[in-house]
Design a protein around this motif. Structure first.
Motif, mmCIF file in Angstrom:
data_model
loop_
_atom_site.group_PDB
_atom_site.id
_atom_site.type_symbol
_atom_site.label_atom_id
_atom_site.label_comp_id
_atom_site.label_asym_id
_atom_site.label_seq_id
_atom_site.Cartn_x
_atom_site.Cartn_y
_atom_site.Cartn_z
ATOM 1 N N SER A 290 0.935 -1.445 -0.013
ATOM 2 C CA SER A 290 -0.199 -0.260 -0.031
ATOM 3 C C SER A 290 0.971 1.237 -0.251
ATOM 4 O O SER A 290 0.663 1.940 -0.336
ATOM 5 N N HIS A 291 2.563 1.239 -0.036
ATOM 6 C CA HIS A 291 3.076 2.500 0.152
ATOM 7 C C HIS A 291 2.855 3.143 -1.181
ATOM 8 O O HIS A 291 3.937 2.528 -2.086
ATOM 9 N N PRO A 292 3.484 4.208 -0.956
ATOM 10 C CA PRO A 292 3.420 5.033 -2.027
ATOM 11 C C PRO A 292 4.435 4.479 -3.205
ATOM 12 O O PRO A 292 4.812 4.738 -4.279
ATOM 13 N N LYS A 293 5.678 4.375 -3.054
ATOM 14 C CA LYS A 293 6.764 4.061 -2.838
ATOM 15 C C LYS A 293 7.123 2.388 -3.341
ATOM 16 O O LYS A 293 8.134 1.598 -4.185
ATOM 17 N N THR A 294 5.498 1.420 -3.551
ATOM 18 C CA THR A 294 6.635 0.007 -3.222
ATOM 19 C C THR A 294 7.308 -0.385 -4.022
ATOM 20 O O THR A 294 7.806 -1.511 -4.179
ATOM 21 N N SER A 295 6.710 -0.138 -5.760
ATOM 22 C CA SER A 295 7.550 -0.791 -6.834
ATOM 23 C C SER A 295 9.057 -0.591 -6.219
ATOM 24 O O SER A 295 10.030 -1.247 -6.816
ATOM 25 N N GLU A 296 9.612 0.610 -6.484
ATOM 26 C CA GLU A 296 10.665 1.291 -5.919
ATOM 27 C C GLU A 296 11.603 0.460 -4.487
ATOM 28 O O GLU A 296 12.249 -0.268 -4.933
ATOM 29 N N ILE A 297 10.675 -0.199 -3.655
ATOM 30 C CA ILE A 297 11.391 -0.700 -2.630
ATOM 31 C C ILE A 297 11.272 -2.227 -3.006
ATOM 32 O O ILE A 297 12.441 -2.382 -2.316
ATOM 33 N N TYR A 298 10.520 -2.667 -3.389
ATOM 34 C CA TYR A 298 10.898 -4.161 -3.708
ATOM 35 C C TYR A 298 12.102 -4.376 -4.632
ATOM 36 O O TYR A 298 12.441 -5.255 -4.952
ATOM 37 N N GLN A 299 12.068 -3.379 -5.649
ATOM 38 C CA GLN A 299 13.543 -3.070 -6.199
ATOM 39 C C GLN A 299 14.592 -3.481 -5.974
ATOM 40 O O GLN A 299 15.169 -4.213 -6.048
ATOM 41 N N LEU B 186 14.724 -3.777 -2.289
ATOM 42 C CA LEU B 186 15.208 -5.312 -2.055
ATOM 43 C C LEU B 186 15.289 -6.305 -2.068
ATOM 44 O O LEU B 186 16.859 -7.400 -2.235
ATOM 45 N N GLU B 187 15.582 -6.335 -3.595
ATOM 46 C CA GLU B 187 15.991 -6.920 -4.394
ATOM 47 C C GLU B 187 17.010 -7.552 -5.141
ATOM 48 O O GLU B 187 17.422 -8.324 -4.869
ATOM 49 N N LYS B 188 17.537 -6.402 -5.473
ATOM 50 C CA LYS B 188 18.975 -6.058 -5.122
ATOM 51 C C LYS B 188 19.652 -5.861 -3.618
ATOM 52 O O LYS B 188 21.143 -7.006 -4.246
ATOM 53 N N LEU B 189 19.209 -6.110 -3.256
ATOM 54 C CA LEU B 189 19.718 -5.811 -2.083
ATOM 55 C C LEU B 189 19.728 -7.433 -1.292
ATOM 56 O O LEU B 189 21.417 -7.617 -0.921
ATOM 57 N N ILE B 190 18.876 -8.659 -1.691
ATOM 58 C CA ILE B 190 18.948 -9.967 -0.654
ATOM 59 C C ILE B 190 19.802 -10.889 -2.490
ATOM 60 O O ILE B 190 20.892 -11.571 -1.810
ATOM 61 N N VAL C 20 14.258 -1.706 5.873
ATOM 62 C CA VAL C 20 15.591 -2.244 6.017
ATOM 63 C C VAL C 20 15.323 -0.656 4.736
ATOM 64 O O VAL C 20 16.083 0.269 4.197
ATOM 65 N N ALA C 21 14.505 -1.956 4.132
ATOM 66 C CA ALA C 21 14.864 -1.631 1.967
ATOM 67 C C ALA C 21 14.816 -0.203 1.967
ATOM 68 O O ALA C 21 15.553 1.063 1.334
ATOM 69 N N PHE C 22 13.239 0.237 2.216
ATOM 70 C CA PHE C 22 12.711 1.671 2.559
ATOM 71 C C PHE C 22 13.893 2.578 3.259
ATOM 72 O O PHE C 22 13.802 3.645 2.303
ATOM 73 N N GLY C 23 14.498 2.382 4.250
ATOM 74 C CA GLY C 23 14.776 3.656 4.984
ATOM 75 C C GLY C 23 16.277 3.591 3.962
ATOM 76 O O GLY C 23 16.807 4.519 4.459
ATOM 77 N N LEU C 24 16.993 2.683 3.469
ATOM 78 C CA LEU C 24 18.230 2.783 3.057
ATOM 79 C C LEU C 24 17.656 3.453 1.855
ATOM 80 O O LEU C 24 18.774 4.314 1.423
ATOM 81 N N MET C 25 17.210 3.194 1.488
ATOM 82 C CA MET C 25 16.764 3.919 -0.704
ATOM 83 C C MET C 25 16.923 5.509 -0.207
ATOM 84 O O MET C 25 17.329 6.091 -1.133
ATOM 85 N N MET C 26 16.033 5.589 0.785
ATOM 86 C CA MET C 26 15.315 7.389 1.740
ATOM 87 C C MET C 26 16.758 8.330 1.840
ATOM 88 O O MET C 26 16.696 8.701 1.186
ATOM 89 N N THR C 27 17.570 7.068 2.000
ATOM 90 C CA THR C 27 18.811 7.963 2.932
ATOM 91 C C THR C 27 20.052 7.225 2.593
ATOM 92 O O THR C 27 21.432 7.529 2.980
ATOM 93 N N SER C 28 20.466 7.119 1.015
ATOM 94 C CA SER C 28 21.367 6.917 0.401
ATOM 95 C C SER C 28 22.516 7.987 0.713
ATOM 96 O O SER C 28 21.768 9.401 -0.106
ATOM 97 N N GLY C 29 23.807 7.633 0.400
ATOM 98 C CA GLY C 29 24.396 8.350 0.344
ATOM 99 C C GLY C 29 24.677 9.237 2.115
ATOM 100 O O GLY C 29 25.492 9.776 2.755
ATOM 101 N N CYS C 30 23.570 9.087 3.252
ATOM 102 C CA CYS C 30 23.728 8.665 4.928
ATOM 103 C C CYS C 30 25.436 7.872 5.529
ATOM 104 O O CYS C 30 24.996 6.591 4.794
ATOM 105 N N THR C 31 25.010 8.408 6.494
ATOM 106 C CA THR C 31 25.679 7.759 7.507
ATOM 107 C C THR C 31 25.191 7.471 9.108
ATOM 108 O O THR C 31 25.445 6.777 10.340
ATOM 109 N N THR C 32 24.447 7.806 8.532
ATOM 110 C CA THR C 32 23.599 8.494 10.276
ATOM 111 C C THR C 32 22.902 6.763 10.430
ATOM 112 O O THR C 32 22.016 5.790 9.564
ATOM 113 N N PRO C 33 22.939 6.034 11.512
ATOM 114 C CA PRO C 33 22.180 4.554 11.690
ATOM 115 C C PRO C 33 20.264 4.453 10.730
ATOM 116 O O PRO C 33 19.710 5.294 11.041
ATOM 117 N N ILE C 34 19.801 3.505 10.645
ATOM 118 C CA ILE C 34 18.492 3.073 10.423
ATOM 119 C C ILE C 34 18.110 2.996 11.295
ATOM 120 O O ILE C 34 18.253 1.809 12.814
#
Length: 580
Positions: A465-474, A476-480, A517-531
């Motif tokens: 139901s998340h607005p960024k569902t397709s990007e999150i799943y993509q 996550l697939e790369k992360l796995i 986790v995938a959403f957090g990493l995706m939205m904070t790419s380039g950051c060093t703060t903890p998820i």
């Protein structure tokens, strides 16, 4: 000026003050001097008696007067409510009602407070109806006291309607609504009301910040908690013991245990709640040694620990494998502090033995140290230990005990099903599942929550139901793919044993933790703060394994707070050291 205020008799009451012995002497002088029926003097005498803690004497004075008036009973209702004597306040309200005397708004505010303190919702509803009948239902002071009443009694829909109807809301009304939501487990709603308060331009006070910080602790809303911290400092608000404890608790429960300790060290005044919050914080983060060290310091320098303190220190020992320290602490409860262990203490001891793999010791403790028949909480702790250490025979025995105690609990049957599956008894798995279907018992729905830029995002298994569902799943697939390349193999024995191997792996892949986790990493790419993730249930074994690998391949710290503790994943390792 009232002539009684200039009289020697009035001065004798002032000199007596809130001290029962001198007040009785002053009363005797009133009677001897012929002023025993003076209503203003008796009112002053009775209210001073309440301040002295002698509500029964005040009631005797009021009852023995030949012509009591409304002001006498209203004053006594207010005085007893303020003194923390709610039952007496309700009794004086009923005296006023029985005497058919006029009511004032402050009589209603006082008795509503008394009902809130007693959680007497039925009596409170009657008082609400009475106030409306007398035309005081729209009085903002009465409305505010009713918001407090319904909030404390968990009637939040009614409280909110009353709150919304108040035209000129005081800080007391705002605080009542915030704390009402927070105390009833609706931290998100509490935070919404705090933001509404900010938009309305109402200046918060210390109580506002305490309730809001408690909501932040519950929801893991670190960003808002930090904002409140800055406001407290910038406005040079007096740091009382309650506010200090709320700050310590917020930082500890939001994952910054070192920041919590900084505040703890800065506080000039610490009560048992402050010490306990800090000990519990260390325990939640797996710093059992620090928790025990602070507990020992508390015993030397702080207030005496209470039963909640012992829950915190025993839990800390359980999560860190400190069996000897836990035994010593438990023994000192009775021998040193005279405290009687409650079910939480027994559960912590069973949990401590069980996590350490001392299953025989855990069973011996249950049979030898717990008075009466152990409750379901104790057997639940034991069952978790059996599953952790793969003692399937004992686990099945414990699970069957639990089901006998709580036949409608789906969690017990799910655990029993898993134990049967792990021991290869698939026919038993089917029987348990069939029973659950027939009884319509469903496993609690897990979710994971992550806050990005002050906005909370919630993920359940297979969330779409998340607005960024397709990007999150993509993503996550790369992360796995990345973590699989460095050795990750899904732990498919942790879920859904009736599924085929391939289906199990698919179900695990889209757990809420991984999506968050995938959403957090995706939205904070380039950051060093903890998820930072909050999980409402215990993190599953496969997600725990996967997130360890994710922290390594992405070079990011990932912090997960599940229902039991914090997991700090960093460079492929977890702070729990596989001990959770």
């Amino acid at each position: 000026m009232d002539p009684h205020r200039r009289s020697p008799e009035y001065n004798s009451l002032l000199l007596a003050g809130p001290r029962l012995g001198p007040l009785k002497q002053a009363h005797a002088r009133l009677v001897v001097s012929g002023h025993g029926d003076s209503l203003p003097l008796i009112t002053k005498l009775a209210t001073l008696a309440v301040a002295a803690g002698a509500a029964s004497y005040a009631r005797l004075l009021a009852a023995s007067h030949p012509a009591p008036d409304s002001f006498l009973f209203c004053s006594l209702t207010r005085a007893t409510a303020r003194r923390g004597l709610p039952a007496a306040a309700l009794a004086f309200y009923r005296c006023l009602l029985a005497a058919a005397l006029p009511f004032s708004s402050f009589a209603f505010t006082s008795v509503a407070k008394a009902c809130a303190d007693l959680s007497a919702i039925r009596a409170g509803m009657g008082i609400h109806a009475h106030a409306v009948l007398l035309g005081l239902g729209s009085n903002r002071f009465v409305q505010t006291s009713l918001v407090v009443l319904y909030s404390k009694c968990g009637q939040l829909d009614v409280a909110r309607k009353l709150f919304d109807a108040i035209r000129d809301k005081s800080v007391v009304a705002w605080n009542a609504m915030i704390s009402g939501y927070e105390q009833n487990g609706l931290a998100g709603r509490a935070i919404e009301v705090y933001r509404e308060m900010q938009m309305a331009g109402e200046a918060p006070d210390s109580a506002t910040f305490v309730a809001t910080l408690s909501a932040c602790a519950q929801a893991g809303a670190l960003d808002l908690g930090r904002q409140v911290d800055k406001l407290i400092v910038s406005e040079r608000m007096e740091m009382n013991v309650v506010l200090g404890a709320a700050l310590v608790n917020m930082y500890a429960r939001c994952g910054l245990v070192n920041k919590a300790r900084e505040w703890f060290n800065m506080l000039q005044e610490r009560n048992v709640v402050t010490w306990t919050s800090m000990i519990a914080g260390y325990g939640m983060h797996g710093h059992g040694g620090e928790a025990v060290k602070l507990f020992n310091l508390m015993r030397q320098q702080g207030p005496p620990p209470n039963d909640v303190t012992f829950v915190a220190v025993l839990s800390a020992c359980a999560h860190a494998g400190l069996v000897s320290e836990g035994r010593d602490a438990f023994a000192s409860m009775k021998s040193v502090y005279g405290l009687v262990p409650r079910v939480e203490h027994y559960c912590s001891m069973v949990d401590m033995y069980g996590r350490a793999g001392l299953l025989d010791d855990a069973m011996r403790f249950i049979h030898d140290s717990i008075p009466g028949e152990p409750g379901p909480e104790v057997w639940t702790a034991m069952l978790g230990a059996c599953k952790m250490h793969k003692d399937f025979n004992l686990g099945v025995e414990v699970a069957e005990r639990l089901i006998a105690l709580e036949p409608e609990s789906p969690s017990h049957r799910v655990l029993l099903s898993n134990l049967y599956a792990l021991s290869g008894k698939m026919n038993h798995v089917e029987k348990v599942r069939d029973t659950m279907i027939k009884r319509r018992l469903k496993k609690p729905i897990g979710y994971s929550l992550i806050e990005i830029a002050g906005v909370a995002h919630l993920f359940r298994m297979g969330e779409k139901s998340h607005p960024k569902t397709s990007e999150i799943y993509q993503y996550l697939e790369k992360l796995i793919e990345k973590i699989t390349d460095v050795g990750y193999v899904p732990k498919t024995d942790s879920v859904l044993h009736e599924l085929e191997e391939e289906e199990r792996e698919f179900a695990l892949r889209y757990h809420g933790e991984k999506l968050a986790v995938a959403f957090g990493l995706m939205m904070t790419s380039g950051c060093t703060t903890p998820i930072r993730i909050i999980k409402n249930l215990r993190i599953c074994e496969d997600c725990h394994l996967a997130i360890k690998y994710m922290s390594a391949v992405e070079n990011r710290e990932i912090i997960v707070r599940d229902m039991h503790r914090f997991h700090h994943f960093k460079a492929g390792k977890c702070s729990c050291q596989e001990y959770w």
